[in-house]
Scaffold this active site. Sequence first.
Site, PDB file in Angstrom:
ATOM      1  N   CYS A   2       1.078 -80.950  61.296  1.00 41.26           N
ATOM      2  CA  CYS A   2       2.247 -79.995  61.057  1.00 41.26           C
ATOM      3  C   CYS A   2       2.893 -79.451  59.898  1.00 41.26           C
ATOM      4  O   CYS A   2       2.154 -79.690  59.192  1.00 41.26           O
ATOM      5  CB  CYS A   2       2.977 -81.415  61.542  1.00 41.26           C
ATOM      6  SG  CYS A   2       2.906 -82.542  63.161  1.00 41.26           S
ATOM      7  N   GLY A  28       2.374 -75.292  62.903  1.00 42.71           N
ATOM      8  CA  GLY A  28       3.329 -76.478  64.956  1.00 42.71           C
ATOM      9  C   GLY A  28       3.970 -75.241  64.953  1.00 42.71           C
ATOM     10  O   GLY A  28       5.271 -74.748  64.868  1.00 42.71           O
ATOM     11  N   ASN A 102       3.406 -85.505  58.712  1.00 44.05           N
ATOM     12  CA  ASN A 102       2.409 -84.536  58.862  1.00 44.05           C
ATOM     13  C   ASN A 102       1.100 -85.399  58.220  1.00 44.05           C
ATOM     14  O   ASN A 102       0.735 -85.565  57.086  1.00 44.05           O
ATOM     15  CB  ASN A 102       2.434 -82.803  57.964  1.00 44.05           C
ATOM     16  CG  ASN A 102       0.897 -82.729  57.850  1.00 44.05           C
ATOM     17  OD1 ASN A 102       0.202 -82.577  59.232  1.00 44.05           O
ATOM     18  ND2 ASN A 102       0.704 -82.037  57.014  1.00 44.05           N
ATOM     19  N   GLY A 103       0.592 -85.480  59.584  1.00 44.31           N
ATOM     20  CA  GLY A 103      -0.564 -86.524  59.521  1.00 44.31           C
ATOM     21  C   GLY A 103      -0.783 -86.801  60.813  1.00 44.31           C
ATOM     22  O   GLY A 103      -0.952 -86.399  61.600  1.00 44.31           O
ATOM     23  N   TYR A 260      -9.093 -73.194  58.435  1.00 42.96           N
ATOM     24  CA  TYR A 260      -8.164 -72.599  59.474  1.00 42.96           C
ATOM     25  C   TYR A 260      -7.362 -72.208  59.143  1.00 42.96           C
ATOM     26  O   TYR A 260      -5.933 -71.605  60.192  1.00 42.96           O
ATOM     27  CB  TYR A 260      -8.607 -72.282  61.394  1.00 42.96           C
ATOM     28  CG  TYR A 260      -7.420 -72.302  62.116  1.00 42.96           C
ATOM     29  CD1 TYR A 260      -7.944 -71.250  62.733  1.00 42.96           C
ATOM     30  CD2 TYR A 260      -6.846 -73.658  63.081  1.00 42.96           C
ATOM     31  CE1 TYR A 260      -6.819 -71.026  64.199  1.00 42.96           C
ATOM     32  CE2 TYR A 260      -6.408 -73.008  63.927  1.00 42.96           C
ATOM     33  CZ  TYR A 260      -6.239 -71.504  64.511  1.00 42.96           C
ATOM     34  OH  TYR A 260      -5.646 -71.333  65.461  1.00 42.96           O
TER      35      TYR A 260
END
Length: 485
Positions: A2, A28, A102-103, A260
């Site tokens: 995220c 996201g 985030n994770g 990426y």
Amino acid sequence: MCGIVGIVSTEPVNQQIYDSLLLLQHRGQDSTGIATADGPVFHMHKARGQVREAFRTRDMRSLLGTMGLGHVRYTTKGAAEREEEAQPFYVNAPYGIILVHNGNLTNTRELSEDLFRIDRRHVNSTSDTEMLLNVLATELQGQITGLELDPDQVFQAVSHVHQRVEGSYAVIALIAGYGLLAFRDPFGIRPLILGRRRTQAGKDEWIVASESLVLENGDYEIVRDVEPGEAIFITLDGEMISRQCAENPRLVPCSFEYVYLARPDSIMNGISVYEARLRMGNRLATTIETHMDKGDIDVVMPIPDSSRPAAMQVAQKLGIEYREGFYKNRYVGRTFIMPGQAQRKRSVRQKLNAMGTEFKGKNILIVDDSIVRGTTSKEIVEMARAAGANKVTFTSAAPPVRYPHVYGINMPSRRELVAHGRKIPEIARELGADHMIYQEVADLQAAITEGTGIRELDLSCFTGEYVTGTVTPEYLDWVERTQLS
């Protein structure tokens, strides 16, 4: 994966956070949310969809205050279609806390049981972020001895969070009436960067975000990365205090950020994403030379956009013409991060179009940043052949993705991974390519870490070795049974 941002300012932060989320939109696209603090009062708005779709003028006007945070969501835990799963999450005690994350937590089964039976806390979603928030709230409550909250109590609470929570987490939280808290898991798997700018009146304003480009766009000076296991507390008047809260911190950042996920103009853990991708191309070119005669290649083509730096280096090093044969529709989201395999498949043809003049009668070498499920890759090979390509060699700047990624990337099932259980010639047949060439794991690690002091990367989706040491075959089986992609 995220995107998160938090700001402590001397001016209203609603527009700053909105602008920051636009810059993080690539991380996201399922949902988004902003929360602000106006003194002790929180204001929050969250909705499904992208940032430009989610916030109207009336929503922005209601987000009052000089401290706030924001989130763009890519679903790894919880249901993508449920707005209740969108972040931020809120609890009203102690003091009132709003949190974004985030994770991916890897011990949610144990946490769910403990939150109910020991902490007596109710979690109203399937989101691991809400679990993390409630663990933090419980541990903070346990540190409070009077009415006031001090940074020592906050840091002690974070230390207990590290002891209870497993997996990857970069966290930003607002504590009503006190300030902003940010911390990172003891392995630093997911990124978090601290920035500062000084007002004309000499006051410090602070920002923490997933990627450095957010700081640079807002004219913040990059101070440093938040260290693995470290917590940073910024008071309402702009004082920044930090402390290491983990017993044995160790920096092992996620390699897929550089392959990426991150924008190329970001710097993470002192590593330029763009330069890392150039080095991936150099090393991939060497591998290509050992596996095939470069005289059999007429042109090198990237799959836009994230593979472009690697493809340029492959072409330069091999001395082969570089051409852009695929045109990208920029108004379609990134297919890899779309929820649901059927939706990904439908969107590939909408996302890319092959220009026949660049393919007809040529032997094409295609460079992609990575190959996960193979859905996009198979469609691309078919498009190249339909456009008149003579031969198609497909190459990946990353090694074969053979194992689930459990630290915040939507790769829960081994069955979905095209490389799982297949040798490289078998993958080529599955994709319909004449040849298939992958980056070596050691070359990927060297390309990312070259010129830095970083010695380890999370390479788990390539090697099956999970850095937290708590991911078992039984857990992976459970993830495959219960998590949708």
